[in-house]
Design an enzyme around this catalytic site. Structure first.
Site, PDB file in Angstrom:
ATOM      1  N   TYR A 281      -2.566  -0.503  10.405  1.00  0.00           N
ATOM      2  CA  TYR A 281      -2.447  -0.852   8.996  1.00  0.00           C
ATOM      3  C   TYR A 281      -1.104  -0.391   8.428  1.00  0.00           C
ATOM      4  O   TYR A 281      -0.367  -1.179   7.819  1.00  0.00           O
ATOM      5  CB  TYR A 281      -3.599  -0.228   8.220  1.00  0.00           C
TER       6      TYR A 281
ATOM      7  N   SER B  31       0.857  -1.187   0.000  1.00  0.00           N
ATOM      8  CA  SER B  31       0.000   0.000   0.000  1.00  0.00           C
ATOM      9  C   SER B  31       0.890   1.233   0.000  1.00  0.00           C
ATOM     10  O   SER B  31       2.058   1.178   0.418  1.00  0.00           O
ATOM     11  CB  SER B  31      -0.885   0.006   1.245  1.00  0.00           C
TER      12      SER B  31
END
Length: 632
Positions: free
Chosen positions: A520, A507
């Site tokens: 995350y 990501s």
């Protein structure tokens, strides 16, 4: 319309494995001027009216008067040119090589098939005698080279038959090849095949011979799991491994029975207790090719193809050959193709063309087995779709196994697609996923570690159970997958000069911090470190490890789910100051991207394919962010 009738007949028989395997057989329809025949490489089950090749009947019949050519190659080349000339449409596909046989039978519809039950008769020692007893009104043609010689032989025999019987022959059995049936209606075709199959079924039952393959042993899974990845490289060309379908052990055919068996599964299988590189080399020295079927008695049968579909086709023909061998015992035992007949098929350009067309295009990921975790929906499915379009055999691995099955069913994969259940945070589940893929395809060439989870929230209020959940899936799950996948890849690569790839879908939050999203972002930063570390360790095993770091996929369920999506989560957590609606949150994030749009799965798939095709790239974290995040 009669083309509709032959299409329906073709589709129905073609979809029934008791009549057709690997798209074999061919069909045709005639009107006064034209023959409409199935083209080479098109499966009966899928043929459409527009696929049939329209050929001028008068031109086709000239083949029966050909003579005087120096050798088989020159003669067959002339026949091929004549058949191409007979095609009435310039852009038509190549017509079936058996078009002349369809022309010489004076019936509106011709259906030529190779059912195992029929070939139990045609490939037996007493086939001619038993055919005369069971089907006294049929014509028996002894083993003859396909192409012109077969057409001329059948033509002469048909003329003689009509003289003797006062009517044209409507049922022709070809030794070691199958049966031709002619009729003027679909009902006549169905009645003829119904009679053939019921008569043969009674004969097998009377002889005590099962009509389904028997004698399967128990698969030695540990042996197969260890051996299949090695065979991928040993049976391949040294650079590109073949795909392996693992079957429980059975007695494979000890010689070739029909052209289809030779074209798709080769004339002979390798039977050995230990399929070492030396054994395979010795087989190749003797036969002129590497085996596609390897039988290890009492342990497993390995079937090799250029991709998942190819391996499945080889497996189908290997089992069919074994079944034909079993069925011939009702008629005196097996009668394999002669050495001359076998050699003709092995070197026949027309059959090589048919196999090439049926195999599809050679595209960038053709022959590669690709596993995508979290591929049942969203980003993962979009990635799987792109990999399938590039020719990969795709395995959808997901906790939602029903969703994975549905996703695999939707994919129009050139190499095939399937599904497997996995919870990447559970080591036993990961090990079982890898075992399942190896037994289905022999190994793994590309592993896309896409599965991940996200829970947003302030560090002040974030629950430890949520922290553990995110970390266990995103960080530990990646480690577990690489642990088990790399072991298989290393064994595979030890027998092949190629490289395999692990690509983690990371990501942009693995490259820059993310406000109120520490769990995350931390897991993604951490897995970039894992990627770099794994890349350094596994390069000696010819395994490349890279990450791709997408920007936001706004259209996927992760962001847009109306109940649990990030837009809703961020709105509720107050992550976007002043935002009052989900639309406000989305607009806020779109404005941060120089290209003014979210990331699409195709964008990420292109980066994954780049990582695979780039032979000099490992340990990288490749941003795919529309310019929002750039590497220093």
């Amino acid at each position: 319309m009669s083309l509709t009738t032959i299409r329906d007949l073709s589709n129905r028989y073609g979809a029934d494995p008791s009549f057709v395997l690997a798209g074999g057989g061919n069909t045709s329809y005639k009107d006064e001027k034209y023959l409409y025949v199935k083209p080479s490489g098109v499966a009966l089950a899928e043929i459409r009216e527009s696929d049939f090749v329209r050929m001028e009947r008068e031109t086709i019949r000239k083949v029966f008067s050909l003579s005087g050519y120096a050798d088989n190659v020159e003669r067959e080349a002339m026949v091929t040119k004549l058949m191409a000339f007979a095609a009435a449409d310039a852009a038509a596909r190549r017509p079936s090589v058996e078009a002349p046989l369809h022309e010489l039978m004076p019936f509106t519809y011709i259906v030529h098939l190779h059912p195992a039950m029929v070939n139990g008769l045609t490939c037996s020692k007493n086939g001619k005698k038993e055919c005369g007893r069971l089907f006294p009104d049929a014509l028996w043609i002894p083993e003859t080279d396909p192409g012109f010689i077969l057409a001329k032989t059948v033509y002469d025999a048909s003329v003689q038959y009509e003289k003797e019987h006062g009517k044209p022959v409507s049922m022709i059995f070809l030794q070691n090849h199958g049966v031709f049936v002619g009729g003027n209606t679909a009902q006549e075709i169905d009645a003829a095949y119904g009679r053939i199959m019921s008569t043969l079924r009674e004969a097998y039952e009377k002889a005590g011979i099962p009509t389904r393959l028997t004698g399967f042993g128990e698969l030695d899974e540990a042996f197969a799991f260890e051996t299949a990845p090695q065979l991928r490289g040993r049976l391949g060309d040294g650079e590109t491994p073949l795909t392996i379908k693992v079957l429980p052990p059975f007695r494979t055919a000890r010689g070739p029975f029909t052209p289809d068996h030779i074209v798709y599964a080769k004339s002979y299988s390798l039977v050995t207790d230990d399929p070492t590189e030396a054994e395979i080399r010795a087989f190749e020295d003797k036969n002129g090719y590497k085996p596609l079927v390897v039988e290890v008695p009492g342990k497993a049968v390995f079937c090799a193809g250029k991709n998942g579909k190819g391996a499945e086709t080889v497996a189908l023909l290997a089992r069919d050959g074994a079944l034909v061998q079993q069925l011939t015992e009702a008629f005196g035992g097996p009668r394999n193709l002669s050495d001359a007949g076998r050699s003709f098929i092995e070197n026949w350009e027309a059959e090589s063309y048919r196999k090439k067309v049926a195999g599809g295009a050679n595209i960038r990921l053709s022959g590669k087995v690709a596993v995508v975790t979290g591929g049942a929906q969203g980003f993962g499915y979009g990635i799987a779709e792109e990999l399938a379009a590039e020719g990969a055999t795709v395995v959808i691995a997901d906790m939602n196994v029903e969703g994975a099955k549905a996703a695999a069913e939707k994919l129009k994969a050139a190499g095939g697609a399937s599904a497997v259940a996995v919870n990447i945070a559970d080591e036993a589940s990961v090990a079982e996923m890898v075992r399942s893929v190896v037994l289905s395809y022999g190994g793994i060439d590309l592993f896309v570690a896409n599965a991940g989870v996200l829970k947003a929230g302030s560090v002040r209020t974030f629950e430890k159970r949520d922290w553990d959940f995110v970390t266990n899936v995103n960080y530990t799950g990646y480690f577990l997958c690489v642990k088990h996948v790399s072991d298989v890849m290393a064994r595979q690569n030890a027998c092949c000069n190629g490289w395999t790839d692990i690509v983690q879908v990371n990501s942009k939050s693995g490259l820059v911090g993310s406000n109120r999203n520490g769990a995350y972002a931390g897991s993604k930063f951490g897995t970039v470190g894992l990627t770099q570390s794994f890349a350094l360790e596994l390069v000696s095993d010819r395994i490349k490890v890279n990450s791709v770091c997408p920007g936001n996929f706004f259209d996927g369920p992760l962001w847009s789910d109306p109940e649990r999506g990030l837009f809703v989560q961020y709105l509720k957590s107050g992550k976007v100051p002043g935002a009052r609606t989900v639309a406000d949150v989305k607009l806020h994030y779109e404005k941060q991207i120089p290209m003014h749009r979210g990331c699409f799965p195709s964008d990420v798939a292109k980066a994954i394919i780049y990582a695979v095709c780039q032979s000099y790239e490992t340990g990288q974290a490749i941003p795919v962010t529309g310019g929002q995040v750039m590497l220093n």
